[in-house]
Motif scaffolding. Structure first.
Motif, PDB file in Angstrom:
ATOM      1  N   ARG A 123       0.846  -1.187   0.000  1.00 58.95           N
ATOM      2  CA  ARG A 123       0.000   0.000   0.000  1.00 58.95           C
ATOM      3  C   ARG A 123       0.887   1.244   0.000  1.00 58.95           C
ATOM      4  NH1 ARG A 123      -3.289   1.312   3.931  1.00 58.95           N
ATOM      5  NH2 ARG A 123      -2.140   0.245   5.564  1.00 58.95           N
ATOM      6  N   PRO A 124       0.576   2.255  -0.810  1.00 64.09           N
ATOM      7  CA  PRO A 124       1.421   3.455  -0.891  1.00 64.09           C
ATOM      8  C   PRO A 124       1.155   4.413   0.269  1.00 64.09           C
ATOM      9  CG  PRO A 124      -0.436   3.667  -2.392  1.00 64.09           C
ATOM     10  CD  PRO A 124      -0.546   2.297  -1.772  1.00 64.09           C
ATOM     11  N   VAL A 125       1.931   4.274   1.328  1.00 62.94           N
ATOM     12  CA  VAL A 125       1.737   5.117   2.511  1.00 62.94           C
ATOM     13  C   VAL A 125       2.966   5.981   2.809  1.00 62.94           C
ATOM     14  CG1 VAL A 125       0.031   3.569   3.541  1.00 62.94           C
ATOM     15  CG2 VAL A 125       2.450   3.239   4.057  1.00 62.94           C
ATOM     16  N   PHE A 126       3.923   6.014   1.877  1.00 63.25           N
ATOM     17  CA  PHE A 126       5.103   6.875   2.015  1.00 63.25           C
ATOM     18  C   PHE A 126       5.212   7.717   0.743  1.00 63.25           C
ATOM     19  CE2 PHE A 126       5.996   2.616   3.812  1.00 63.25           C
ATOM     20  CZ  PHE A 126       5.936   2.938   5.164  1.00 63.25           C
ATOM     21  N   PHE A 127       5.622   8.957   0.865  1.00 60.00           N
ATOM     22  CA  PHE A 127       5.580   9.828  -0.307  1.00 60.00           C
ATOM     23  C   PHE A 127       6.611  10.953  -0.220  1.00 60.00           C
ATOM     24  CE2 PHE A 127       2.923  11.850   2.853  1.00 60.00           C
ATOM     25  CZ  PHE A 127       3.197  13.202   2.702  1.00 60.00           C
ATOM     26  N   LYS A 128       6.903  11.534  -1.380  1.00 62.16           N
ATOM     27  CA  LYS A 128       7.594  12.809  -1.496  1.00 62.16           C
ATOM     28  C   LYS A 128       6.606  13.808  -2.088  1.00 62.16           C
ATOM     29  CE  LYS A 128      12.392  11.283  -2.128  1.00 62.16           C
ATOM     30  NZ  LYS A 128      13.590  11.341  -3.028  1.00 62.16           N
ATOM     31  N   ALA A 129       6.771  15.079  -1.748  1.00 60.36           N
ATOM     32  CA  ALA A 129       5.826  16.078  -2.243  1.00 60.36           C
ATOM     33  C   ALA A 129       6.539  17.399  -2.502  1.00 60.36           C
ATOM     34  CB  ALA A 129       4.696  16.286  -1.239  1.00 60.36           C
ATOM     35  N   ARG A 130       5.939  18.192  -3.384  1.00 59.87           N
ATOM     36  CA  ARG A 130       6.330  19.579  -3.587  1.00 59.87           C
ATOM     37  C   ARG A 130       5.237  20.467  -3.004  1.00 59.87           C
ATOM     38  NH1 ARG A 130      10.288  20.930  -7.398  1.00 59.87           N
ATOM     39  NH2 ARG A 130      11.798  19.224  -7.509  1.00 59.87           N
ATOM     40  N   LYS A 131       5.657  21.590  -2.453  1.00 60.88           N
ATOM     41  CA  LYS A 131       4.689  22.505  -1.854  1.00 60.88           C
ATOM     42  C   LYS A 131       4.703  23.840  -2.586  1.00 60.88           C
ATOM     43  CE  LYS A 131       8.012  24.013   1.673  1.00 60.88           C
ATOM     44  NZ  LYS A 131       8.243  24.215   3.116  1.00 60.88           N
ATOM     45  N   LEU A 132       3.549  24.463  -2.607  1.00 60.06           N
ATOM     46  CA  LEU A 132       3.383  25.771  -3.222  1.00 60.06           C
ATOM     47  C   LEU A 132       3.897  26.832  -2.262  1.00 60.06           C
ATOM     48  CD1 LEU A 132       2.032  26.743  -5.903  1.00 60.06           C
ATOM     49  CD2 LEU A 132      -0.031  27.157  -4.548  1.00 60.06           C
ATOM     50  N   VAL A 133       4.839  27.655  -2.708  1.00 64.73           N
ATOM     51  CA  VAL A 133       5.378  28.728  -1.869  1.00 64.73           C
ATOM     52  C   VAL A 133       5.403  30.027  -2.669  1.00 64.73           C
ATOM     53  CG1 VAL A 133       6.782  27.174  -0.455  1.00 64.73           C
ATOM     54  CG2 VAL A 133       7.769  28.197  -2.500  1.00 64.73           C
ATOM     55  N   VAL A 134       5.469  31.129  -1.942  1.00 69.01           N
ATOM     56  CA  VAL A 134       5.494  32.443  -2.575  1.00 69.01           C
ATOM     57  C   VAL A 134       6.913  32.764  -3.019  1.00 69.01           C
ATOM     58  CG1 VAL A 134       4.944  34.884  -2.281  1.00 69.01           C
ATOM     59  CG2 VAL A 134       3.601  33.152  -1.086  1.00 69.01           C
ATOM     60  N   GLN A 135       7.054  33.335  -4.204  1.00 73.48           N
ATOM     61  CA  GLN A 135       8.363  33.740  -4.718  1.00 73.48           C
ATOM     62  C   GLN A 135       9.032  34.712  -3.747  1.00 73.48           C
ATOM     63  OE1 GLN A 135      10.070  32.672  -7.223  1.00 73.48           O
ATOM     64  NE2 GLN A 135       8.804  32.206  -8.995  1.00 73.48           N
ATOM     65  N   ASP A 136      10.307  34.472  -3.461  1.00 72.90           N
ATOM     66  CA  ASP A 136      11.016  35.264  -2.460  1.00 72.90           C
ATOM     67  C   ASP A 136      11.045  36.751  -2.791  1.00 72.90           C
ATOM     68  OD1 ASP A 136      11.534  32.955  -1.052  1.00 72.90           O
ATOM     69  OD2 ASP A 136      13.489  32.635  -1.988  1.00 72.90           O
ATOM     70  N   GLU A 137      11.253  37.087  -4.082  1.00 77.85           N
ATOM     71  CA  GLU A 137      11.366  38.498  -4.445  1.00 77.85           C
ATOM     72  C   GLU A 137      10.068  39.245  -4.155  1.00 77.85           C
ATOM     73  OE1 GLU A 137      11.958  35.963  -6.397  1.00 77.85           O
ATOM     74  OE2 GLU A 137      14.130  35.983  -6.756  1.00 77.85           O
ATOM     75  N   LYS A 138       8.938  38.671  -4.564  1.00 76.29           N
ATOM     76  CA  LYS A 138       7.651  39.308  -4.323  1.00 76.29           C
ATOM     77  C   LYS A 138       7.342  39.360  -2.830  1.00 76.29           C
ATOM     78  CE  LYS A 138       6.147  40.111  -8.545  1.00 76.29           C
ATOM     79  NZ  LYS A 138       5.769  41.461  -9.029  1.00 76.29           N
ATOM     80  N   LEU A 139       7.672  38.266  -2.150  1.00 74.31           N
ATOM     81  CA  LEU A 139       7.379  38.183  -0.723  1.00 74.31           C
ATOM     82  C   LEU A 139       8.158  39.226   0.060  1.00 74.31           C
ATOM     83  CD1 LEU A 139       5.951  36.636   1.550  1.00 74.31           C
ATOM     84  CD2 LEU A 139       7.911  35.112   1.628  1.00 74.31           C
ATOM     85  N   ASN A 140       9.453  39.338  -0.201  1.00 74.03           N
ATOM     86  CA  ASN A 140      10.284  40.274   0.550  1.00 74.03           C
ATOM     87  C   ASN A 140       9.875  41.719   0.300  1.00 74.03           C
ATOM     88  OD1 ASN A 140      11.774  38.172   1.637  1.00 74.03           O
ATOM     89  ND2 ASN A 140      13.310  38.215   0.011  1.00 74.03           N
ATOM     90  N   ALA A 141       9.529  42.022  -0.953  1.00 70.61           N
ATOM     91  CA  ALA A 141       9.113  43.390  -1.266  1.00 70.61           C
ATOM     92  C   ALA A 141       7.829  43.744  -0.527  1.00 70.61           C
ATOM     93  CB  ALA A 141       8.923  43.544  -2.775  1.00 70.61           C
ATOM     94  N   PHE A 142       6.898  42.805  -0.502  1.00 73.81           N
ATOM     95  CA  PHE A 142       5.623  43.076   0.153  1.00 73.81           C
ATOM     96  C   PHE A 142       5.801  43.159   1.666  1.00 73.81           C
ATOM     97  CE2 PHE A 142       1.280  42.478   1.513  1.00 73.81           C
ATOM     98  CZ  PHE A 142       0.575  43.177   0.554  1.00 73.81           C
TER      99      PHE A 142
END
Length: 306
Positions: A209-228
């Motif tokens: 049964r597939p109960v172990f995984f790798k994932a990618r997460k959605l994050v905010v771009q650093d340049e936009k985040l730091n400016a804001f």
């Protein structure tokens, strides 16, 4: 997830090269599943293939990818005060030999894990689809600001996990001597529990049964985040003077206090963007993908403290 499993989850990620056990452990996770972590719970919301976020002609999946078996056999805080051979007498079978082993757990949350013949199923063309995923998941099909997408799921032919509920945890197991070496009793198909003490969790799973995984997460771009964030901090400096002028009350404030924005609050900053500034044409300027990591594992235990 109860905090007693934190040490196991963190060790699993580090020892297996980034794989994470599902939460709860009986939840099946497939490549393409997208989910959020809400109040310490992993909530699967859909799948990029089943929900037609990605067209079938763009589906490129790799199967039976062999993983290093040595990375899937590890423990923390466990010793073996006894390993030996014993003799018994069976009705109608006469005398037989067996291997016997005692595992001692030194702390609450100490664990022993063994996974056999690990292999995975993986999205091969993540580099080709990740940008259209951002646009579709944040703008055209959905409006997610925080999201994880499973890129690889792993199975084993069998896995066994024991987690101690105290520093006096103990597990005594025995197995068929003819097929089991002294070091291999734990997790073997012939192993049976003779007795246990203060063991919070003990399970052997013998299906893929597939109960172990790798994932990618959605994050905010650093340049936009730091400016804001910089704009937000600058604005906070004038907040105190505005409050003293607007409210008919003598509020005090510390002029040396520097406002901070925590990492966990940063995705919510996008909600402050002017209307229509974040759209399908600008989504790639604001979002990117990053590997799920130990910080994300900690979110599974937020309701239980340290």
């Amino acid at each position: 997830m109860d905090a007693i499993y934190r040490k196991f989850y963190r060790s699993f990620y580090m020892r297996t090269g980034g794989f994470i056990p599902a939460c709860p452990l009986n939840q099946q996770v497939y490549p393409g599943d997208f989910f959020q972590i809400i109040n310490g719970e992993m909530v699967v919301l859909g799948n990029i293939y089943r929900n037609k976020v990605i067209d079938i002609e763009n589906c490129d999946i790799g199967y039976e990818i062999r993983l290093s078996p040595t990375s899937w056999n590890f423990s923390d805080g466990v010793s073996k005060p006894y390993s030996g051979r014993g003799n018994g007498n069976g009705i109608g079978t006469g005398e037989f030999e067996f291997s016997r082993q005692i595992l001692a757990f030194a702390a609450w949350g100490a664990f022993f894990f063994k996974g056999d013949n690990p292999e995975s199923v993986r999205i091969n063309n993540w580099g080709d689809i990740n940008m259209q995923l951002i646009i579709k998941l944040t703008q055209t099909l959905y409006s997610f600001r925080e999201l994880y997408v499973v890129t690889e799921s792993a199975t084993t032919s069998a896995w066994t996990l024991a987690v101690a509920g105290s520093a006096q945890g103990e597990l005594e197991i025995a197995g068929d001597y003819e097929s089991v070496g002294l070091a291999d009793v734990f997790g073997h198909q012939s192993a049976k529990t003779v007795q246990s003490k203060d063991i919070e969790f003990y399970q052997r799973e013998s299906t893929r049964r597939p109960v172990f995984f790798k994932a990618r997460k959605l994050v905010v771009q650093d340049e936009k985040l730091n400016a804001f964030i910089n704009e937000l901090i600058d604005e906070q400096q004038y907040r105190y003077s505005w409050a003293n002028e607007f409210f008919k009350y003598g509020y005090d404030h510390d002029p040396l206090y520097n406002p901070q924005v925590s990492v966990s609050a940063r995705a919510g900053i996008l909600d402050m963007l002017p209307a229509n500034e974040l759209n399908p044409n600008t989504a790639l300027q604001y979002f990117r993908w990053a590997d799920a990591n130990l910080d994300d594992i900690e979110k599974l235990f937020l309701n239980y403290g340290n």
